[in-house]
Write a protein that holds these residues in place. Structure first.
Motif, short mmCIF file in Angstrom:
data_model
loop_
_atom_site.label_atom_id
_atom_site.label_comp_id
_atom_site.label_asym_id
_atom_site.label_seq_id
_atom_site.Cartn_x
_atom_site.Cartn_y
_atom_site.Cartn_z
N VAL A 276 0.91 -4.79 11.01
CA VAL A 276 -0.40 -4.51 10.44
C VAL A 276 -0.81 -3.33 10.76
O VAL A 276 -0.92 -3.14 11.79
N ILE B 125 2.55 -2.83 6.55
CA ILE B 125 1.20 -3.03 5.56
C ILE B 125 0.00 -2.10 6.18
O ILE B 125 -0.86 -2.05 7.03
N PRO B 126 0.16 -0.88 5.37
CA PRO B 126 -0.79 0.22 5.46
C PRO B 126 -1.89 0.19 4.48
O PRO B 126 -2.57 0.92 4.19
N ALA B 127 -1.89 -0.98 3.66
CA ALA B 127 -2.71 -1.00 2.46
C ALA B 127 -4.33 -1.02 2.99
O ALA B 127 -4.67 -1.57 4.09
N GLY B 128 -5.21 -0.57 1.78
CA GLY B 128 -6.73 -0.68 2.33
C GLY B 128 -7.28 0.47 2.23
O GLY B 128 -6.88 1.56 1.48
N GLY C 148 0.90 -1.35 -0.02
CA GLY C 148 -0.14 0.04 -0.20
C GLY C 148 0.90 1.37 0.11
O GLY C 148 0.55 2.26 0.50
N ASP D 103 1.94 -1.95 -4.50
CA ASP D 103 0.58 -1.44 -4.45
C ASP D 103 -0.25 -1.91 -5.70
O ASP D 103 0.52 -2.51 -6.70
N THR E 32 -8.18 -7.49 11.49
CA THR E 32 -7.41 -7.82 10.51
C THR E 32 -6.29 -8.50 10.92
O THR E 32 -5.60 -9.43 10.15
N SER F 279 -3.15 -1.68 8.47
CA SER F 279 -4.78 -1.73 7.70
C SER F 279 -5.66 -1.87 9.10
O SER F 279 -5.81 -2.98 9.70
N ASN F 280 -6.75 -0.95 8.95
CA ASN F 280 -7.98 -1.32 9.90
C ASN F 280 -8.85 -2.13 9.15
O ASN F 280 -8.94 -2.08 8.21
N CYS G 204 -6.29 -7.78 3.15
CA CYS G 204 -5.13 -8.51 3.95
C CYS G 204 -4.90 -9.91 3.92
O CYS G 204 -3.78 -10.33 3.81
N ASN H 194 -11.41 -4.38 4.18
CA ASN H 194 -9.92 -4.46 3.85
C ASN H 194 -9.55 -5.81 4.18
O ASN H 194 -8.34 -6.13 4.11
#
Length: 335
Positions: A116, A76-79, A8, A34, A124, A118-119, A98, A94
């Motif tokens: 992690v 991992i801040p993806a989402g 991300g 990403d 998650t 990602s919220n 994940c 998300n």
């Protein structure tokens, strides 16, 4: 030689986080991953004079797995980010992202430390744990839910509340529980230095606790639909990542932080379950970092009556969130 991956990396948290991580001299290889723009962000960061060599990968590329191959640590801040009116729990969309990332990590970097952001973190992190279990690669000592922004906010907001905003970095306030609303439990009674001007004033204390628990809402509202807490989360995320890097690869011992973890990671987790009066599998607690990741799970310690009430509320809310992550079933692949 340490390879770090940011998943991300082109997002609101991912870009500043990648920038800050590029500046850590321990990192010698930085892979950005990403669905869009990761290659461009990597090209931009590659111009900065620091040891890390930067590469970018798009999830759609045939060689996207190279991003993860040989990774030592994955952040991992993806989402999807929060928008006005949304809670962190509303971001359970998300979970699918994940799960996909967890499978890629299990396949290409089964020994990596995984952080992690990602919220909703309360859910998650269990998603990652279950995916790693299915892949046969799960090491609970290496899986961290990054709740460190709550710790940063606690120090900042407490210093502001007592009229010393410039001294925020001098205050240390543990935050345990989870990483969403009422699950966030700031232990103001354990603040160092002590903050009697807050503890002895119920109105001020309640206001401070509420601000720490719902500080993210401040930013979402202020940005008016243009995003959530990206910059502060990036700083807090990198600060936590650096603590892990220092302990695992830098030889620094004895660092104690709070993180949302699997209480089965170390024997001290059973003590936590007794302290909270619950058999919850995940909880944000005091941990000591070391070469293995989580070296020790430390007690919550003595808390006052106000914090006991907050703890009861946190435990009650965490249970369903954890179960939601544990029971998550990814959608079958499209044929």
């Amino acid at each position: 030689m340490v390879k770090a991956v940011v998943c991300g990396a082109a997002g609101g948290i991912g870009q500043p986080l990648s920038l800050l991580l590029k500046l850590n001299p321990i990192v010698t290889e930085l892979a950005l991953y990403d669905v869009v723009n990761a290659v461009g962000v990597a090209a931009d960061l590659s111009h900065i004079a620091s040891p890390a060599q930067v590469t970018g990968y798009l999830a759609s590329q045939p060689d996207a797995d190279k991003a993860f191959q040989g990774a030592d640590i994955v952040v991992i801040p993806a989402g999807v980010p929060r928008k006005p009116g949304m809670t962190r729990d509303d971001l359970f969309v998300n979970a699918g992202i994940c799960n996909t990332l967890a499978n890629s990590i299990a396949k290409n970097a089964p020994n990596a430390f995984v952080l992690v952001i990602s919220n909703p973190v309360n859910s998650t992190v269990p998603v990652f744990a279950e995916a790693f279990k299915k892949a046969g690669t799960y090491d609970p000592k290496k899986l961290f839910g990054v709740s460190h922004l709550d710790v940063v906010r606690a120090s900042t907001f407490a210093a502001t509340a007592i009229g010393k905003p410039g001294d925020a970095d001098k205050y240390s306030i543990p935050v345990v529980g989870g990483h969403s609303g009422a699950t966030i439990l700031p232990l103001l009674s354990q603040a160092k230095p002590a903050i009697p001007e807050i503890l002895n004033d119920k109105e001020k204390r309640d206001a401070l606790v509420n601000r720490i628990q719902f500080g993210g809402d401040e930013v979402v509202k202020a940005k008016d639909g243009a995003g959530s807490a990206t910059l502060s989360m990036a700083q807090a995320g990198v600060e936590f990542t650096n603590h892990v890097l220092d302990a695992v690869f830098g030889g620094k011992k004895g660092k104690i932080v709070q993180s949302y973890i699997d209480l089965g990671a170390e024997a001290g987790g059973e003590g936590i379950k007794k302290e909270i009066g619950s058999d919850l599998a995940f909880f944000s607690v005091n941990i000591e970092l070391g070469p293995a990741g989580i070296e020790k799970i430390l007690p919550i310690g003595q808390i006052d009556d106000a914090e006991k009430a907050l703890l009861e509320a946190a435990v009650k809310e965490l249970g369903p969130s954890i179960e939601k992550g544990v029971s998550f079933q990814p959608a079958p692949p499209k044929l």
